[in-house]
Design an enzyme around this catalytic site. Sequence first.
Site, mmCIF file in Angstrom:
data_model
loop_
_atom_site.group_PDB
_atom_site.id
_atom_site.type_symbol
_atom_site.label_atom_id
_atom_site.label_comp_id
_atom_site.label_asym_id
_atom_site.label_seq_id
_atom_site.Cartn_x
_atom_site.Cartn_y
_atom_site.Cartn_z
ATOM 1 N N ASN A 10 32.806 44.978 99.625
ATOM 2 C CA ASN A 10 33.093 46.389 99.388
ATOM 3 C C ASN A 10 33.306 47.014 100.768
ATOM 4 O OD1 ASN A 10 33.141 49.060 98.732
ATOM 5 N ND2 ASN A 10 31.225 49.063 97.559
ATOM 6 N N ARG A 91 36.188 45.068 95.989
ATOM 7 C CA ARG A 91 36.309 46.365 95.355
ATOM 8 C C ARG A 91 37.524 47.057 95.980
ATOM 9 N NH1 ARG A 91 31.741 51.102 95.026
ATOM 10 N NH2 ARG A 91 32.985 52.519 93.769
ATOM 11 N N HIS A 179 35.076 55.065 89.834
ATOM 12 C CA HIS A 179 33.768 54.474 89.492
ATOM 13 C C HIS A 179 33.893 53.541 88.286
ATOM 14 C CE1 HIS A 179 31.429 57.952 91.602
ATOM 15 N NE2 HIS A 179 31.416 56.872 92.357
ATOM 16 N N GLY A 208 25.611 59.303 92.427
ATOM 17 C CA GLY A 208 25.282 58.750 93.745
ATOM 18 C C GLY A 208 25.767 59.735 94.794
ATOM 19 N N ARG A 239 31.431 66.203 98.852
ATOM 20 C CA ARG A 239 32.720 66.576 98.225
ATOM 21 C C ARG A 239 32.528 67.767 97.297
ATOM 22 N NH1 ARG A 239 34.111 60.688 96.074
ATOM 23 N NH2 ARG A 239 32.623 59.824 97.553
ATOM 24 N N ASP A 281 21.919 64.444 101.337
ATOM 25 C CA ASP A 281 21.002 63.509 100.668
ATOM 26 C C ASP A 281 20.087 64.273 99.712
ATOM 27 O OD1 ASP A 281 18.721 61.768 100.146
ATOM 28 O OD2 ASP A 281 19.535 60.507 101.746
ATOM 29 N N GLY A 328 20.789 59.220 89.730
ATOM 30 C CA GLY A 328 20.583 59.047 88.287
ATOM 31 C C GLY A 328 19.452 58.079 87.974
ATOM 32 N N GLU A 377 27.768 47.283 90.333
ATOM 33 C CA GLU A 377 29.208 47.080 90.512
ATOM 34 C C GLU A 377 29.496 45.697 91.106
ATOM 35 O OE1 GLU A 377 28.586 50.737 92.428
ATOM 36 O OE2 GLU A 377 30.506 51.554 91.772
#
Length: 398
Positions: A10, A91, A179, A208, A239, A281, A328, A377
Amino acid sequence: MPQSMILVVNAGSSSIKFSLFPAGEGGASEGDGIIEGIGVQPQFKAKVAGRTFHDAWPDGKTLGHAHFFGFLLDWLARELPEVRIAAAGHRVVHGGTGFAAPVLVEGNVLAQLERLVPLAPLHQPHNLAAIRALASRAPQVPQVACFDTAFHRSIPARDQLYGLPLHYAEEGLRRYGFHGLSYEYIAGALPGYDAAAARGRTVVAHLGNGASLCALKDGRSQACTMGFSTLDGLIMGTRCGSIDPGVLIYLLQEKGMSAKDLETLLYKQSGLLGLSGVSADMRDLLASERPEAAQAVEMFCDRIAQQIAQLATLLGGLDAVVFTAGIGERSAAIRAAVCRRLAWLGAALDARANDAAEAKIAAAESRLGLWIIPTDEESMIARHTRALLAGGRAAANA
Ligand code: ADP
């Protein structure tokens, strides 16, 4: 450790993560590692077969991704000489409308993926650079590209459109969703937790640093809150999430911002970081006493609940909500705040189960299934790579 392994990669803008999975059977990861701080202060950490490794480049600011790929392959050969890399699974953020499933990188595949760079300029170049670096060092190793967009190709055509003149959609301006590897993993795991919800209508909340929601009907994606880019939908670490496009016109025209300034603002300086002025964070925000931090957390939860309700309308009802990814899976406070906002939809949380982060967190009287399912993932990529290596795509869904 098995000798024949799948290397899962990744490659992001400032980090390269990798994991090793047995090539032969569907086993768990045998180890993983990360080179992070590329372009700033690179360092390497890995844990493989119970051994830990660490390295750092205090003066390595100018070293690029290709250098670290070389390092990684040398390191694998040196420290794990018994391991043979049977294949690499990557990925890759964007598969456009053309790739609805993972693909073996051969023929003109890389050229096709290159053409998608303008759709994901911050991520796609790094993903493809990793494939190229490995191909030049180890051309005999088959490589598989697994896309964040592929799982969402089942979104109905009309729901992929924006309210723009139709020809823009033909030029690629449409909702892709992201995602996807995480959602595909959850869709595959859900029947083991809640068979009825897996056949019915579920919203998965991947919370995340990047955060999005996916509406699943009978295990297939019907919508994603991320659309053309990874900016849309929820408020994220840095974002902005959904925003009135008039704001962007104002910033360009009245504030004299360049497109690059706008990109930096929307991707790197907004979201939880911009709202709180404290941190991107979630742990820092939950621990902070600053009112701006508390407000940012409230807004994060508001948007999640509002957009879950929007997806419930699209699904024609809702049977379950699944929480996954860093926030989550680990923040009982955020799950509780979201579920409180969904009480009118029938959500009732079992506070003890939620605090203990059990899989089933719905109280007996809850009309909605509420679940925590850890995403993976990397194992999804390993599964796809194994399946393509064996020449049968069907096995990926087994
Ligand atoms: P990425 O999108 O980079 O893969 P992750 O899924 O690892 O990110 O999630 C990172 C986020 O999870 C960060 O915002 C971090 O603060 C948050 N997080 C991790 N552990 C906890 C926790 N115990 N409580 C609240 N938030 C947490």
